[in-house]
Design a protein around this motif. Structure first.
Motif, PDB file in Angstrom:
ATOM      1  N   TYR A   1       0.857  -1.185   0.000  1.00 52.63           N
ATOM      2  CA  TYR A   1       0.000   0.000   0.000  1.00 52.63           C
ATOM      3  C   TYR A   1       0.890   1.230   0.000  1.00 52.63           C
ATOM      4  O   TYR A   1       2.088   1.144   0.257  1.00 52.63           O
ATOM      5  CB  TYR A   1      -0.889   0.039   1.251  1.00 52.63           C
ATOM      6  N   ALA A   2       0.296   2.382  -0.254  1.00 52.54           N
ATOM      7  CA  ALA A   2       0.993   3.658  -0.154  1.00 52.54           C
ATOM      8  C   ALA A   2       0.178   4.569   0.757  1.00 52.54           C
ATOM      9  O   ALA A   2      -1.043   4.647   0.631  1.00 52.54           O
ATOM     10  CB  ALA A   2       1.167   4.300  -1.521  1.00 52.54           C
ATOM     11  N   ALA A   3       0.847   5.223   1.669  1.00 51.85           N
ATOM     12  CA  ALA A   3       0.199   6.183   2.566  1.00 51.85           C
ATOM     13  C   ALA A   3       0.779   7.566   2.274  1.00 51.85           C
ATOM     14  O   ALA A   3       2.001   7.725   2.267  1.00 51.85           O
ATOM     15  CB  ALA A   3       0.444   5.802   4.017  1.00 51.85           C
TER      16      ALA A   3
ATOM     17  N   TRP B   1       6.621   8.005  -5.347  1.00 52.15           N
ATOM     18  CA  TRP B   1       5.785   9.058  -5.916  1.00 52.15           C
ATOM     19  C   TRP B   1       4.457   8.448  -6.319  1.00 52.15           C
ATOM     20  O   TRP B   1       4.415   7.437  -7.006  1.00 52.15           O
ATOM     21  CB  TRP B   1       6.450   9.694  -7.137  1.00 52.15           C
ATOM     22  N   VAL B   2       3.367   9.032  -5.876  1.00 50.68           N
ATOM     23  CA  VAL B   2       2.029   8.594  -6.261  1.00 50.68           C
ATOM     24  C   VAL B   2       1.388   9.726  -7.041  1.00 50.68           C
ATOM     25  O   VAL B   2       1.279  10.844  -6.537  1.00 50.68           O
ATOM     26  CB  VAL B   2       1.181   8.231  -5.023  1.00 50.68           C
ATOM     27  N   ASP B   3       0.996   9.435  -8.268  1.00 44.47           N
ATOM     28  CA  ASP B   3       0.385  10.435  -9.137  1.00 44.47           C
ATOM     29  C   ASP B   3      -0.976  10.843  -8.582  1.00 44.47           C
ATOM     30  O   ASP B   3      -1.622  10.097  -7.845  1.00 44.47           O
ATOM     31  CB  ASP B   3       0.226   9.854 -10.542  1.00 44.47           C
ATOM     32  N   ASP B   4      -1.429  12.036  -8.933  1.00 44.50           N
ATOM     33  CA  ASP B   4      -2.725  12.525  -8.465  1.00 44.50           C
ATOM     34  C   ASP B   4      -3.891  11.825  -9.157  1.00 44.50           C
ATOM     35  O   ASP B   4      -4.996  11.795  -8.630  1.00 44.50           O
ATOM     36  CB  ASP B   4      -2.837  14.033  -8.700  1.00 44.50           C
ATOM     37  N   GLN B   5      -3.671  11.281 -10.332  1.00 44.80           N
ATOM     38  CA  GLN B   5      -4.751  10.638 -11.074  1.00 44.80           C
ATOM     39  C   GLN B   5      -4.751   9.147 -10.767  1.00 44.80           C
ATOM     40  O   GLN B   5      -3.956   8.388 -11.302  1.00 44.80           O
ATOM     41  CB  GLN B   5      -4.592  10.891 -12.566  1.00 44.80           C
ATOM     42  N   LEU B   6      -5.662   8.749  -9.879  1.00 46.80           N
ATOM     43  CA  LEU B   6      -5.757   7.358  -9.450  1.00 46.80           C
ATOM     44  C   LEU B   6      -6.959   6.695 -10.089  1.00 46.80           C
ATOM     45  O   LEU B   6      -7.988   7.337 -10.322  1.00 46.80           O
ATOM     46  CB  LEU B   6      -5.899   7.282  -7.926  1.00 46.80           C
ATOM     47  N   ARG B   7      -6.822   5.406 -10.361  1.00 47.33           N
ATOM     48  CA  ARG B   7      -7.974   4.631 -10.825  1.00 47.33           C
ATOM     49  C   ARG B   7      -8.829   4.279  -9.619  1.00 47.33           C
ATOM     50  O   ARG B   7      -8.321   4.141  -8.513  1.00 47.33           O
ATOM     51  CB  ARG B   7      -7.501   3.342 -11.500  1.00 47.33           C
ATOM     52  N   PRO B   8     -10.136   4.102  -9.812  1.00 47.67           N
ATOM     53  CA  PRO B   8     -10.972   3.699  -8.675  1.00 47.67           C
ATOM     54  C   PRO B   8     -10.578   2.304  -8.201  1.00 47.67           C
ATOM     55  O   PRO B   8     -10.157   1.468  -8.996  1.00 47.67           O
ATOM     56  CB  PRO B   8     -12.394   3.708  -9.229  1.00 47.67           C
ATOM     57  N   PRO B   9     -10.695   2.049  -6.877  1.00 50.29           N
ATOM     58  CA  PRO B   9     -10.349   0.722  -6.372  1.00 50.29           C
ATOM     59  C   PRO B   9     -11.291  -0.344  -6.923  1.00 50.29           C
ATOM     60  O   PRO B   9     -12.446  -0.071  -7.254  1.00 50.29           O
ATOM     61  CB  PRO B   9     -10.489   0.850  -4.851  1.00 50.29           C
ATOM     62  N   LEU B  10     -10.778  -1.578  -7.026  1.00 48.63           N
ATOM     63  CA  LEU B  10     -11.585  -2.672  -7.558  1.00 48.63           C
ATOM     64  C   LEU B  10     -12.700  -3.078  -6.605  1.00 48.63           C
ATOM     65  O   LEU B  10     -13.781  -3.454  -7.018  1.00 48.63           O
ATOM     66  CB  LEU B  10     -10.691  -3.878  -7.855  1.00 48.63           C
ATOM     67  N   PHE B  11     -12.423  -3.040  -5.318  1.00 48.95           N
ATOM     68  CA  PHE B  11     -13.407  -3.405  -4.304  1.00 48.95           C
ATOM     69  C   PHE B  11     -13.619  -2.216  -3.393  1.00 48.95           C
ATOM     70  O   PHE B  11     -12.763  -1.358  -3.259  1.00 48.95           O
ATOM     71  CB  PHE B  11     -12.919  -4.598  -3.480  1.00 48.95           C
ATOM     72  N   HIS B  12     -14.794  -2.179  -2.753  1.00 47.11           N
ATOM     73  CA  HIS B  12     -15.073  -1.084  -1.824  1.00 47.11           C
ATOM     74  C   HIS B  12     -14.388  -1.402  -0.494  1.00 47.11           C
ATOM     75  O   HIS B  12     -14.929  -2.097   0.347  1.00 47.11           O
ATOM     76  CB  HIS B  12     -16.573  -0.896  -1.627  1.00 47.11           C
ATOM     77  N   THR B  13     -13.173  -0.921  -0.342  1.00 48.38           N
ATOM     78  CA  THR B  13     -12.436  -1.085   0.903  1.00 48.38           C
ATOM     79  C   THR B  13     -12.354   0.276   1.565  1.00 48.38           C
ATOM     80  O   THR B  13     -11.848   1.224   0.969  1.00 48.38           O
ATOM     81  CB  THR B  13     -11.010  -1.610   0.626  1.00 48.38           C
ATOM     82  N   PRO B  14     -12.871   0.394   2.794  1.00 47.04           N
ATOM     83  CA  PRO B  14     -12.804   1.689   3.469  1.00 47.04           C
ATOM     84  C   PRO B  14     -11.359   2.146   3.623  1.00 47.04           C
ATOM     85  O   PRO B  14     -10.488   1.362   3.987  1.00 47.04           O
ATOM     86  CB  PRO B  14     -13.416   1.419   4.842  1.00 47.04           C
TER      87      PRO B  14
ATOM     88  N   LEU C   1      -6.149   3.406  -6.958  1.00 49.12           N
ATOM     89  CA  LEU C   1      -5.017   2.576  -7.370  1.00 49.12           C
ATOM     90  C   LEU C   1      -4.125   3.356  -8.321  1.00 49.12           C
ATOM     91  O   LEU C   1      -4.615   4.086  -9.190  1.00 49.12           O
ATOM     92  CB  LEU C   1      -5.505   1.309  -8.076  1.00 49.12           C
ATOM     93  N   THR C   2      -2.827   3.174  -8.177  1.00 48.91           N
ATOM     94  CA  THR C   2      -1.886   3.775  -9.109  1.00 48.91           C
ATOM     95  C   THR C   2      -1.910   2.962 -10.399  1.00 48.91           C
ATOM     96  O   THR C   2      -2.425   1.836 -10.409  1.00 48.91           O
ATOM     97  CB  THR C   2      -0.461   3.774  -8.532  1.00 48.91           C
ATOM     98  N   PRO C   3      -1.371   3.479 -11.497  1.00 47.31           N
ATOM     99  CA  PRO C   3      -1.301   2.679 -12.726  1.00 47.31           C
ATOM    100  C   PRO C   3      -0.562   1.350 -12.534  1.00 47.31           C
ATOM    101  O   PRO C   3      -0.842   0.370 -13.195  1.00 47.31           O
ATOM    102  CB  PRO C   3      -0.565   3.588 -13.713  1.00 47.31           C
ATOM    103  N   GLY C   4       0.356   1.293 -11.579  1.00 45.80           N
ATOM    104  CA  GLY C   4       1.069   0.057 -11.294  1.00 45.80           C
ATOM    105  C   GLY C   4       0.304  -0.890 -10.375  1.00 45.80           C
ATOM    106  O   GLY C   4       0.789  -1.963 -10.051  1.00 45.80           O
ATOM    107  N   GLY C   5      -0.892  -0.491  -9.917  1.00 50.02           N
ATOM    108  CA  GLY C   5      -1.714  -1.355  -9.084  1.00 50.02           C
ATOM    109  C   GLY C   5      -1.508  -1.193  -7.585  1.00 50.02           C
ATOM    110  O   GLY C   5      -2.039  -1.961  -6.796  1.00 50.02           O
ATOM    111  N   LEU C   6      -0.746  -0.199  -7.159  1.00 52.69           N
ATOM    112  CA  LEU C   6      -0.517   0.043  -5.742  1.00 52.69           C
ATOM    113  C   LEU C   6      -1.723   0.765  -5.156  1.00 52.69           C
ATOM    114  O   LEU C   6      -2.140   1.808  -5.655  1.00 52.69           O
ATOM    115  CB  LEU C   6       0.753   0.879  -5.568  1.00 52.69           C
ATOM    116  N   ALA C   7      -2.302   0.216  -4.087  1.00 53.94           N
ATOM    117  CA  ALA C   7      -3.462   0.829  -3.439  1.00 53.94           C
ATOM    118  C   ALA C   7      -2.999   1.993  -2.565  1.00 53.94           C
ATOM    119  O   ALA C   7      -2.086   1.847  -1.754  1.00 53.94           O
ATOM    120  CB  ALA C   7      -4.208  -0.191  -2.599  1.00 53.94           C
TER     121      ALA C   7
END
Length: 157
Positions: A34-36, A114-127, A132-138
């Motif tokens: 994950y990334a915080a 570095w985490v880009d500002d444009q993230l994809r929506p998560p695959l599952f609804h996890t609070p 997700l980053t383009p590389g798949g990092l939540a």
């Protein structure tokens, strides 16, 4: 445009227009990466917890931080709903929740990314997962994660 030309254009920008080299901390929770965001972190400490008997599964215990007791919650339970065996040395991420400070127990904090500002929506609804980053990092939103406590333990905003 070649890679070197793109790099030259980027380096020619004024310093305030260049992106910072890092803005997030890569961490491990229950075998997942994950990334915080660094903006949500106050400090990272080695885990040195005192367990509290008869508490909810998401409560890791207490840790003394500069002479004060700090409550620490388990990130694995908040993210997956179940407690997992620790897979690392254990780190406590300090973050603020309103006016209070709270700790979040993770398996390990590995490096800065570095985490880009444009993230994809998560695959599952996890609070607490903002995308997700383009590389798949939540990417976590620690404030939302800590406000998603199970109902009998919900914090007051």
């Amino acid at each position: 445009m070649t890679r070197l030309e793109r790099r030259a254009v980027r380096l020619a920008l004024p310093l305030d227009a260049q992106r910072p080299p890092v803005n997030a901390l890569r961490l491990q929770v229950a075998g997942e990466a994950y990334a915080a965001p660094l903006a949500q972190l106050l400090e990272i400490l080695p885990a040195n917890l005192t367990a509290l008997p008869l508490t909810a599964p998401h409560v890791a215990g207490l840790q003394v931080v500069r002479g004060e007791l700090l409550g620490v919650l388990r990130a694995d339970v908040l993210l997956t709903g179940r407690a997992c065996e620790p897979q690392g040395p254990g780190r406590v991420l300090l973050t603020s929740v309103g006016a209070a400070t709270c700790g979040l127990l993770v398996d390990d904090a590995t490096d800065l990314v570095w985490v880009d500002d444009q993230l994809r929506p998560p695959l599952f609804h996890t609070p607490g997962v903002s995308g997700l980053t383009p590389g798949g990092l939540a990417v976590l939103d620690l404030t939302r994660l800590l406000h998603a406590l199970p109902s009998p333990w919900r914090s007051t905003p």
